[in-house]
Design an enzyme around this catalytic site. Structure first.
Site, PDB file in Angstrom:
ATOM      1  N   GLY A  24       0.799  -1.216   0.000  1.00  7.91           N
ATOM      2  CA  GLY A  24       0.000   0.000   0.000  1.00  7.91           C
ATOM      3  C   GLY A  24       0.834   1.268   0.000  1.00  7.91           C
ATOM      4  N   PRO A  47      -3.918 -12.543  -2.880  1.00  8.97           N
ATOM      5  CG  PRO A  47      -4.859 -14.663  -2.855  1.00  8.97           C
ATOM      6  CD  PRO A  47      -4.963 -13.327  -2.208  1.00  8.97           C
ATOM      7  CB  SER A  55       0.698  -0.052  -9.877  1.00  8.64           C
ATOM      8  OG  SER A  55      -0.572  -0.248  -9.308  1.00  8.64           O
ATOM      9  CG  ASP A 122      -2.151   3.338  15.950  1.00  9.78           C
ATOM     10  OD1 ASP A 122      -3.319   2.952  15.858  1.00  9.78           O
ATOM     11  OD2 ASP A 122      -1.437   3.116  16.946  1.00  9.78           O
ATOM     12  CE  LYS A 143      -6.427   4.520  11.743  1.00  6.92           C
ATOM     13  NZ  LYS A 143      -5.208   5.061  11.157  1.00  6.92           N
TER      14      LYS A 143
HETATM   15  N1  LIG Z   1      -1.013  10.261   8.585  1.00  6.22           N
HETATM   16  C1  LIG Z   1      -1.441  10.378   7.355  1.00  6.22           C
HETATM   17  O1  LIG Z   1      -1.282  11.399   6.691  1.00  6.22           O
HETATM   18  C2  LIG Z   1      -2.141   9.203   6.719  1.00  6.22           C
HETATM   19  C3  LIG Z   1      -2.554   9.292   5.390  1.00  6.22           C
HETATM   20  C4  LIG Z   1      -3.161   8.153   4.812  1.00  6.22           C
HETATM   21  C5  LIG Z   1      -3.326   6.996   5.554  1.00  6.22           C
HETATM   22  N2  LIG Z   1      -2.920   6.976   6.856  1.00  6.22           N
HETATM   23  C6  LIG Z   1      -3.049   5.733   7.652  1.00  6.22           C
HETATM   24  O2  LIG Z   1      -2.036   4.824   7.207  1.00  6.22           O
HETATM   25  C7  LIG Z   1      -2.505   3.477   7.299  1.00  6.22           C
HETATM   26  C8  LIG Z   1      -2.333   2.772   5.952  1.00  6.22           C
HETATM   27  O3  LIG Z   1      -3.075   3.464   4.964  1.00  6.22           O
HETATM   28  P1  LIG Z   1      -2.666   3.433   3.411  1.00  6.22           P
HETATM   29  O4  LIG Z   1      -3.383   4.577   2.762  1.00  6.22           O
HETATM   30  O5  LIG Z   1      -1.189   3.320   3.272  1.00  6.22           O
HETATM   31  O6  LIG Z   1      -3.334   2.052   2.957  1.00  6.22           O
HETATM   32  P2  LIG Z   1      -3.667   1.584   1.443  1.00  6.22           P
HETATM   33  O7  LIG Z   1      -2.570   1.961   0.547  1.00  6.22           O
HETATM   34  O8  LIG Z   1      -5.033   2.086   1.065  1.00  6.22           O
HETATM   35  O9  LIG Z   1      -3.801  -0.002   1.601  1.00  6.22           O
HETATM   36  C9  LIG Z   1      -2.727  -0.789   2.097  1.00  6.22           C
HETATM   37  C10 LIG Z   1      -2.860  -2.210   1.612  1.00  6.22           C
HETATM   38  O10 LIG Z   1      -3.933  -2.865   2.301  1.00  6.22           O
HETATM   39  C11 LIG Z   1      -4.391  -3.944   1.513  1.00  6.22           C
HETATM   40  N3  LIG Z   1      -5.855  -3.852   1.344  1.00  6.22           N
HETATM   41  C12 LIG Z   1      -6.555  -2.880   0.732  1.00  6.22           C
HETATM   42  N4  LIG Z   1      -7.868  -3.179   0.726  1.00  6.22           N
HETATM   43  C13 LIG Z   1      -7.995  -4.364   1.351  1.00  6.22           C
HETATM   44  C14 LIG Z   1      -9.097  -5.216   1.642  1.00  6.22           C
HETATM   45  N5  LIG Z   1     -10.341  -4.895   1.270  1.00  6.22           N
HETATM   46  N6  LIG Z   1      -8.869  -6.364   2.322  1.00  6.22           N
HETATM   47  C15 LIG Z   1      -7.623  -6.711   2.667  1.00  6.22           C
HETATM   48  N7  LIG Z   1      -6.517  -5.951   2.395  1.00  6.22           N
HETATM   49  C16 LIG Z   1      -6.717  -4.797   1.751  1.00  6.22           C
HETATM   50  C17 LIG Z   1      -3.736  -3.838   0.144  1.00  6.22           C
HETATM   51  O11 LIG Z   1      -2.660  -4.759   0.107  1.00  6.22           O
HETATM   52  P3  LIG Z   1      -2.725  -6.130  -0.760  1.00  6.22           P
HETATM   53  O12 LIG Z   1      -3.447  -5.805  -2.049  1.00  6.22           O
HETATM   54  O13 LIG Z   1      -1.275  -6.429  -0.958  1.00  6.22           O
HETATM   55  O14 LIG Z   1      -3.426  -7.140   0.058  1.00  6.22           O
HETATM   56  C18 LIG Z   1      -3.198  -2.415   0.150  1.00  6.22           C
HETATM   57  O15 LIG Z   1      -2.054  -2.259  -0.668  1.00  6.22           O
HETATM   58  C19 LIG Z   1      -3.957   3.568   7.790  1.00  6.22           C
HETATM   59  O16 LIG Z   1      -3.978   3.397   9.187  1.00  6.22           O
HETATM   60  C20 LIG Z   1      -4.365   5.004   7.448  1.00  6.22           C
HETATM   61  O17 LIG Z   1      -5.382   5.495   8.302  1.00  6.22           O
HETATM   62  C21 LIG Z   1      -2.322   8.039   7.444  1.00  6.22           C
END
Ligand SMILES: NC(=O)c1ccc[n+]([C@@H]2O[C@H](COP(=O)([O-])OP(=O)(O)OC[C@H]3O[C@@H](n4cnc5c(N)ncnc54)[C@H](OP(=O)(O)O)[C@@H]3O)[C@@H](O)[C@H]2O)c1
Length: 322
Positions: A24, A47, A55, A122, A143
């Site tokens: 992600g 999978p 990508s 988090d 969370k």
């Molecule tokens: N502080 C900030 O500015 C900020 C900004 C954005 C997010 N965050 C936080 O960072 C954390 C990660 O967020 P992110 O935006 O990096 O995540 P993301 O890119 O949206 O998703 C991460 C990974 O989770 C898996 N995933 C997605 N949908 C899924 C589903 N339906 N079931 C199972 N796995 C799934 C996918 O991996 P696979 O396809 O490989 O399984 C995806 O690559 C969260 O806690 C979010 O709240 C913080």
């Protein structure tokens, strides 16, 4: 003699790190940081199939070539348990909609009994120390529930407040030709470059000082207001931008009238850029702050991050705030 040798080996052996959500937005930086710091690194990923974006397939290839062990599976107990048994540290960077799915990871960690540290997904505001508008509050309640479950289960943890993902927010705030300022623009926020967030996260996951503690990423050179950020960008890019100010009342009104989940991003913007929740509380003597824990780590300041944007802007994240 043999056991002393084994103990010595154990002392120098790098911990094995498993990352959920490693393909992600923030997860891929964590995977690269883990490999850079010499850890055997595992990524749990759904999978690949015909619907998988190219990508992600490309990233999986890149991970393979870096020596990362990719474990393909669904978030299902037996599959998760089998891989958790092979590692020492679990970091979760699943997205917000999957936050409660972490209960399955917690269950598997309890059963496995071998995990030395768990970092749940988090990576934002210090959720136990803010009181934002109701839609963001409800987001954070989930969370917080995960944090309380981890504590109740007696799982060794570190909770991370990474504050704003820097490139993600710079991409959002400094969009060409239409800069929107939330509130009066003077409230301070904290914008940390994703590569540093990832490096700090791998460091805190391995650090005895952060055992069962919260770590806040608030390096002094990354505390900046929207007006300061825009002025710095104008200075570096040699351009002047028109600024559209959105008053606090309008943001609050949107948080009350937009349907879920569209009411969440405006509530986050209110918390970060209007209320100033990221810096509203002091870092006291009892708190752990990343740049103070690792003073030798040369993090990228927000000033330097804008220089990176001038030359080669990092790819924007998903359109969470659109
Ligand atoms: N502080 C900030 O500015 C900020 C900004 C954005 C997010 N965050 C936080 O960072 C954390 C990660 O967020 P992110 O935006 O990096 O995540 P993301 O890119 O949206 O998703 C991460 C990974 O989770 C898996 N995933 C997605 N949908 C899924 C589903 N339906 N079931 C199972 N796995 C799934 C996918 O991996 P696979 O396809 O490989 O399984 C995806 O690559 C969260 O806690 C979010 O709240 C913080």
């Amino acid at each position: 003699m043999l056991s002393i040798c084994n103990l010595a080996m154990e002392g120098i052996r790098k911990s094995r790190i498993l990352i959920f959500g490693g393909t992600g937005y923030i997860g891929k930086y964590m995977v690269k940081a883990s490999v850079t710091l010499g850890h055997p690194t595992f990524v749990y990923t759904r999978p690949l199939d015909a619907q998988t974006p190219s990508s992600k397939a490309q990233l999986c290839k890149e991970f393979n070539s870096m020596g990362v062990t990719l474990v393909h599976g669904e978030l299902e107990h037996d599959q998760i348990l089998a891989v958790i048994k092979q590692v020492d540290i679990v970091i979760c960077s699943l997205p917000y909609p999957q936050v409660m799915e972490q209960l399955k990871i917690i269950d598997a960690i309890k059963v496995a009994g071998n995990i030395k540290r768990f970092l749940p997904s988090d990576f934002g505001v210090e959720e136990d120390r803010v009181n934002p508008l109701p839609p963001f509050q409800a987001f954070l309640d989930k969370k917080r529930k995960i944090r309380r479950e981890i504590e109740a289960a007696g799982i060794p943890y570190t909770f991370v407040s990474a504050n704003c993902f820097g490139a993600y927010f710079v991409n959002y705030l400094l969009r060409p030709y239409e800069i929107t300022v939330y509130g009066n623009g003077d409230t301070k926020a904290v914008l940390n470059y994703e590569e540093d967030i990832a490096m700090y996260t791998i460091k805190v996951a391995n650090d005895p000082r952060t055992y069962n503690r919260v770590v806040i990423y608030r390096p002094s050179k990354n505390i900046i207001s929207q007006n300061e950020l825009i002025a710095l960008w104008e200075q570096k890019s040699g351009q002047n931008f028109r600024k559209d100010f959105v008053a606090e009342e309008e943001i609050v009104n949107l948080s009350q009238t937009l349907p879920p989940p569209h009411n969440i991003p405006v509530s986050i913007l209110h918390s970060v850029f209007v209320r100033g929740d990221l810096v509203r509380f002091e870092i006291g003597e009892d708190d752990l702050e990343a740049s103070q824990l690792y003073p030798d780590y040369n993090y990228t300041s927000i000033d330097e991050l804008l220089d990176i944007f001038l030359v080669d802007p990092p790819a924007p994240a998903s359109a969470a705030f659109e």
